[in-house]
Write an enzyme that holds these catalytic residues in place. Sequence first.
Site, mmCIF file in Angstrom:
data_model
loop_
_atom_site.group_PDB
_atom_site.id
_atom_site.type_symbol
_atom_site.label_atom_id
_atom_site.label_comp_id
_atom_site.label_asym_id
_atom_site.label_seq_id
_atom_site.Cartn_x
_atom_site.Cartn_y
_atom_site.Cartn_z
ATOM 1 C CE1 TYR A 258 -5.284 10.888 -33.586
ATOM 2 C CE2 TYR A 258 -6.980 9.220 -33.245
ATOM 3 C CZ TYR A 258 -5.855 9.675 -33.920
ATOM 4 O OH TYR A 258 -5.315 8.917 -34.919
ATOM 5 C CE LYS B 226 -35.634 -5.067 -41.447
ATOM 6 N NZ LYS B 226 -37.087 -5.131 -41.321
ATOM 7 N NE ARG C 257 -41.506 -0.305 -44.825
ATOM 8 C CZ ARG C 257 -40.832 -0.988 -43.901
ATOM 9 N NH1 ARG C 257 -39.910 -0.398 -43.150
ATOM 10 N NH2 ARG C 257 -41.069 -2.264 -43.711
ATOM 11 C CG MET D 255 -10.945 4.634 -38.187
ATOM 12 S SD MET D 255 -10.247 5.179 -39.756
ATOM 13 C CE MET D 255 -10.383 6.947 -39.668
HETATM 14 C C1 LIG Z 1 -37.849 -5.678 -40.546
HETATM 15 C C2 LIG Z 1 -39.161 -6.223 -40.889
HETATM 16 C C3 LIG Z 1 -39.734 -7.237 -40.100
HETATM 17 C C4 LIG Z 1 -39.139 -7.728 -38.809
HETATM 18 O O1 LIG Z 1 -39.489 -6.805 -37.798
HETATM 19 P P1 LIG Z 1 -39.137 -7.020 -36.266
HETATM 20 O O2 LIG Z 1 -39.896 -5.939 -35.586
HETATM 21 O O3 LIG Z 1 -37.663 -6.855 -36.124
HETATM 22 O O4 LIG Z 1 -39.603 -8.372 -35.886
HETATM 23 C C5 LIG Z 1 -40.932 -7.777 -40.551
HETATM 24 N N1 LIG Z 1 -41.532 -7.329 -41.683
HETATM 25 C C6 LIG Z 1 -41.019 -6.341 -42.429
HETATM 26 C C7 LIG Z 1 -41.740 -5.896 -43.648
HETATM 27 C C8 LIG Z 1 -39.833 -5.746 -42.063
HETATM 28 O O5 LIG Z 1 -39.329 -4.752 -42.794
#
Ligand SMILES: *Cc1c(COP(=O)(O)O)cnc(C)c1O
Length: 371
Positions: A266, A39, A137, A313
């Site tokens: 800057y 992700k 969640r 930047m």
């Molecule tokens: C991001 C995520 C993971 C991976 O988690 P890590 O702690 O980086 O291994 C696993 N399951 C879900 C649902 C996640 O959102």
Amino acid sequence: MVVAVTRPTRLNISQAAVTHNVQQVRESAQASFVFLAVKANAYGFGLVPMSQAALAGGVDGLAVAVLDEGLALRQAGITAPILVLGITLPQYAKLLADNQVMATVGSLAWLETAAEYLSPDGPRLQVNLAVDTGMGRIGFRERATLETAIAYLKAHDDIFDYQSIMTHFSEADSTEEDYFHQQLHCWHALTDGLPMPPLVHLANSGAAMYHADEMPTDVIRAGTVVYGVEPSLGELRDDDYLEPVMTLETELVFVKRCHKGEGVSYGHTYYTEEGEWIGTVPVGYGDGLPRKMQGFEVIVNGERRPIVGKLAMDQMMISLPGELPIGTTVTIIGRQGDVENRLEDVADYVGLAPWEISTGLQERIYRQITD
Ligand SMILES: *Cc1c(COP(=O)(O)O)cnc(C)c1O
């Protein structure tokens, strides 16, 4: 989005490190199936190259946050199983099914709406049921509703494929284990005795490393460890069993000798010493490096040298040990000889989590897989 291939700034993904880290977590969990969480542009490492390196390094499936990330992987020719971890709008059920991307589902209502978009003539939608055992969640929170959803999937197995079920821990990498155990207890209360699909997965990196003997870990979802970061940041284990995956390197594109008292960048927050050599590199806060990195020591010619003046930047300046040729490598994250900067060091310096730094690294930075 423009990727800068013509400037000498590179984010390298070490294939050897990825392969090593996948082996570490697979062994610890005794897992037969490892999803890598990719992700947010693969934690900022680069969605497609990181996924390719991970598949070459032995992972079995990829977990994305949103359907679009899954589609990008399919467009890149990746055929491995893909799971969307977040909730996709049920209107996209057919798009999910057509692309063989698995949806995470946390309510019966979602399935009922999705069903309107699916047909027995088309491919079935792969479903991953999320169970909320205390992460707070997404997911089913009661055994009865979960049971109803499973029954609904079975009754509609011409359009749904009940492939997977999961939960997610809020604290799996802490010395404080009470909450973890509470969640695990909740998992058993909610799911024991219900019909289970082929893929049952609870563990993220922390759980896979520290709690593998307490729960099913035949299938795991790992991110952190595979990217080379110790889940407890060394609190539970400090034996360096992982290898850092990311190096971020650039080159000197401009070098000058300064007189005493010349202002740099800057706002002139830095003034040079007499005879000080200052180098400029083509990377800046527009690439996602926090401006708070001013003063952080990068590695030049095997030595730590500070970033001086405010980051601009697209460029920043470094105090050099002396005159160095244009084209000299400047390592922001990575190693030169015995001197090493890790992603965690940058994060520490600016007071953020490693993933806040890496997910901020912009698409403009060219990513590549190296040995
Ligand atoms: C991001 C995520 C993971 C991976 O988690 P890590 O702690 O980086 O291994 C696993 N399951 C879900 C649902 C996640 O959102």
